[in-house]
Design a protein around this motif. Structure first.
Motif, short mmCIF file in Angstrom:
data_model
loop_
_atom_site.label_atom_id
_atom_site.label_comp_id
_atom_site.label_asym_id
_atom_site.label_seq_id
_atom_site.Cartn_x
_atom_site.Cartn_y
_atom_site.Cartn_z
N VAL A 35 0.58 -0.89 -0.26
CA VAL A 35 0.08 -0.18 0.52
C VAL A 35 1.17 1.43 0.37
CG1 VAL A 35 -1.97 1.12 1.17
CG2 VAL A 35 -1.88 -0.89 1.65
N GLU A 36 0.56 2.18 -1.08
CA GLU A 36 1.25 3.84 -0.92
C GLU A 36 0.76 4.18 -1.61
OE1 GLU A 36 4.52 2.08 -3.79
OE2 GLU A 36 2.94 2.34 -5.09
N PHE A 37 0.55 5.86 -1.21
CA PHE A 37 0.63 6.84 -1.83
C PHE A 37 0.83 7.79 -1.88
CE2 PHE A 37 -2.70 4.77 1.33
CZ PHE A 37 -3.72 4.64 0.33
N HIS A 38 0.25 8.62 -2.37
CA HIS A 38 1.44 10.02 -3.33
C HIS A 38 0.76 11.53 -2.67
CE1 HIS A 38 3.01 13.32 -5.78
NE2 HIS A 38 3.91 13.28 -5.55
N ILE A 39 0.87 12.14 -1.74
CA ILE A 39 0.60 13.15 -1.55
C ILE A 39 1.71 14.65 -1.88
CG2 ILE A 39 -0.15 15.42 -0.04
CD1 ILE A 39 -0.64 13.13 2.43
N GLY A 40 1.47 15.35 -2.94
CA GLY A 40 1.62 16.83 -3.29
C GLY A 40 1.47 17.85 -3.11
N ARG A 41 2.33 18.93 -3.18
CA ARG A 41 2.12 20.53 -2.67
C ARG A 41 1.78 21.28 -4.26
NH1 ARG A 41 5.86 20.99 2.07
NH2 ARG A 41 4.70 22.88 1.79
N ILE A 42 1.30 22.83 -3.78
CA ILE A 42 1.73 22.89 -5.06
C ILE A 42 1.72 24.59 -4.40
CG2 ILE A 42 -0.11 23.35 -5.40
CD1 ILE A 42 -0.19 24.10 -8.18
N GLU A 43 3.06 25.68 -4.68
CA GLU A 43 3.32 26.85 -4.22
C GLU A 43 2.91 27.47 -5.96
OE1 GLU A 43 5.77 30.10 -1.97
OE2 GLU A 43 6.59 28.40 -2.33
N MET A 44 2.48 28.68 -5.22
CA MET A 44 1.31 29.93 -6.49
C MET A 44 1.21 30.93 -6.22
SD MET A 44 -1.50 27.12 -8.36
CE MET A 44 -3.29 27.23 -7.74
N VAL A 45 0.87 31.96 -7.05
CA VAL A 45 -0.19 32.63 -6.50
C VAL A 45 -1.79 32.60 -7.38
CG1 VAL A 45 2.14 34.56 -6.68
CG2 VAL A 45 0.62 33.85 -9.14
N ALA A 46 -2.26 33.13 -6.88
CA ALA A 46 -3.77 32.95 -7.49
C ALA A 46 -3.97 33.18 -8.88
CB ALA A 46 -4.73 33.62 -6.02
N ASN A 47 -3.24 34.52 -9.32
CA ASN A 47 -3.38 34.47 -10.83
C ASN A 47 -2.19 33.10 -11.87
OD1 ASN A 47 -4.33 36.27 -9.08
ND2 ASN A 47 -4.02 37.89 -10.91
N THR A 48 -2.98 32.54 -11.86
CA THR A 48 -2.17 30.79 -12.32
C THR A 48 -2.99 30.43 -13.34
OG1 THR A 48 -0.85 30.77 -11.02
CG2 THR A 48 -0.38 29.22 -11.82
N GLY A 49 -2.46 30.00 -14.83
CA GLY A 49 -3.40 29.38 -15.44
C GLY A 49 -4.73 29.77 -16.04
N THR A 50 -5.60 29.32 -16.33
CA THR A 50 -7.35 30.24 -16.04
C THR A 50 -8.19 29.75 -15.06
OG1 THR A 50 -7.05 28.42 -17.96
CG2 THR A 50 -9.08 29.43 -17.32
N TYR A 51 -8.12 31.17 -14.08
CA TYR A 51 -9.14 32.16 -13.58
C TYR A 51 -9.68 32.68 -13.65
CZ TYR A 51 -5.80 35.23 -13.62
OH TYR A 51 -4.62 36.61 -14.74
N VAL A 52 -10.79 32.94 -12.17
CA VAL A 52 -11.36 33.83 -11.74
C VAL A 52 -11.20 35.24 -11.03
CG1 VAL A 52 -12.53 32.44 -10.10
CG2 VAL A 52 -14.54 33.92 -11.53
N ASP A 53 -11.70 36.32 -11.69
CA ASP A 53 -11.77 37.02 -11.20
C ASP A 53 -13.09 37.22 -10.32
OD1 ASP A 53 -8.94 37.81 -11.63
OD2 ASP A 53 -10.03 39.18 -13.27
N ALA A 54 -13.11 37.58 -8.28
CA ALA A 54 -14.22 37.66 -8.09
C ALA A 54 -13.87 39.56 -7.49
CB ALA A 54 -14.30 37.09 -7.07
N PRO A 55 -15.33 39.73 -7.30
CA PRO A 55 -15.41 41.10 -6.84
C PRO A 55 -13.98 42.02 -5.79
CG PRO A 55 -17.58 40.65 -7.28
CD PRO A 55 -16.14 39.41 -7.35
N ALA A 56 -13.98 41.40 -5.17
CA ALA A 56 -12.48 41.32 -3.98
C ALA A 56 -11.58 41.49 -4.83
CB ALA A 56 -12.80 40.43 -3.67
N HIS A 57 -11.28 40.91 -6.11
CA HIS A 57 -9.82 41.37 -6.82
C HIS A 57 -9.71 42.48 -7.26
CE1 HIS A 57 -6.95 40.48 -9.75
NE2 HIS A 57 -7.57 40.19 -10.49
N ARG A 58 -11.44 43.62 -7.21
CA ARG A 58 -10.43 45.05 -7.47
C ARG A 58 -10.91 45.68 -6.65
NH1 ARG A 58 -10.28 49.42 -7.27
NH2 ARG A 58 -10.91 51.37 -9.68
#
Length: 219
Positions: free
Chosen positions: A43-66
């Motif tokens: 039995v084995e598992f993988h757990i990844g991690r990601i560090e990124m700014v929120a404006n990465t790839g395809t993203y949505v802007d909510a009103p609080a962005h502005r």
């Protein structure tokens, strides 16, 4: 049978979404090999991690962005992001400033209005960052009056980025209309047939933007 059309860029380690923003870093938190000591034999598992700014790839802007104090990503209603009737607008011709004349003479209220510019074909090249299509102020005014549920574009930014003004972000988000940027594959949607659009982020509090998995469903 309905067709599912993926409209999202894949996020890769080290890629650049917008010049000057740090790229995402994707790594192991727990490898398969390291996990074996915690579980039964085989039995084995993988757990990844990601560090990124929120404006990465395809993203949505909510009103609080502005707008300070406005709805953040967690505060967006699913009804403004998921299973929306869609309108795709061919914006591949003309200059970078998209004209108000592009809007069709039809009811856009409550719809996802998506501008297809083919700019996504330059994704992950230097050309993607130079001279991208954006919405003119006049087009933004007409959109706000039309009352769509969401507005999206397949280019670097819904606004021009060579000055400090951001009329599309200011007016659309000020009206409570989420924005999706860096879409891709809009050319695969048949504009003559109805479709439904979704672009749903993780429900994160305190952020004005976050990556989405965006897709269209077309019968």
């Amino acid at each position: 049978m309905a067709t599912l059309i993926d409209l999202s860029h894949t996020i890769h380690d080290g890629m650049v979404t917008y010049p000057g923003l740090p790229p995402p870093r994707i790594a192991d938190h727990l490898t398969y090999e390291e996990s074996r000591s915690h579980y039964a034999d085989g039995v084995e598992f993988h757990i990844g991690r990601i560090e990124m700014v929120a404006n990465t790839g395809t993203y949505v802007d909510a009103p609080a962005h502005r707008w300070r104090g406005a709805a953040d990503v967690a505060g967006l209603e699913l009804a403004s992001l998921a299973d929306l009737p869609g309108v795709v607008i061919d914006a591949t011709a003309g200059g970078p400033s998209l004209s108000a004349s592009l809007l069709p003479d039809r009811d856009l209220a409550g719809r996802a209005v998506l501008f297809s510019t083919d700019w996504d074909m330059k994704w992950r090249t230097e050309a993607y960052f130079d001279g991208h299509p954006y919405l003119s102020a006049a087009l933004v005014d007409r959109l706000v009056d039309a009352g769509p549920a969401l507005v999206g574009i397949d280019s670097l930014n819904i606004d021009r980025t060579d000055d400090g003004d951001r009329p599309a972000h200011s007016r659309l988000l000020g009206a409570g209309i989420p924005i999706v940027e860096h879409l891709c594959g809009l050319r695969e949607i048949d504009p003559a047939r109805p479709f439904r659009f979704s672009a749903v982020p993780v429900k994160v509090a305190g952020l004005g933007t976050f990556p989405v998995r965006a897709w269209a469903v077309q019968p």
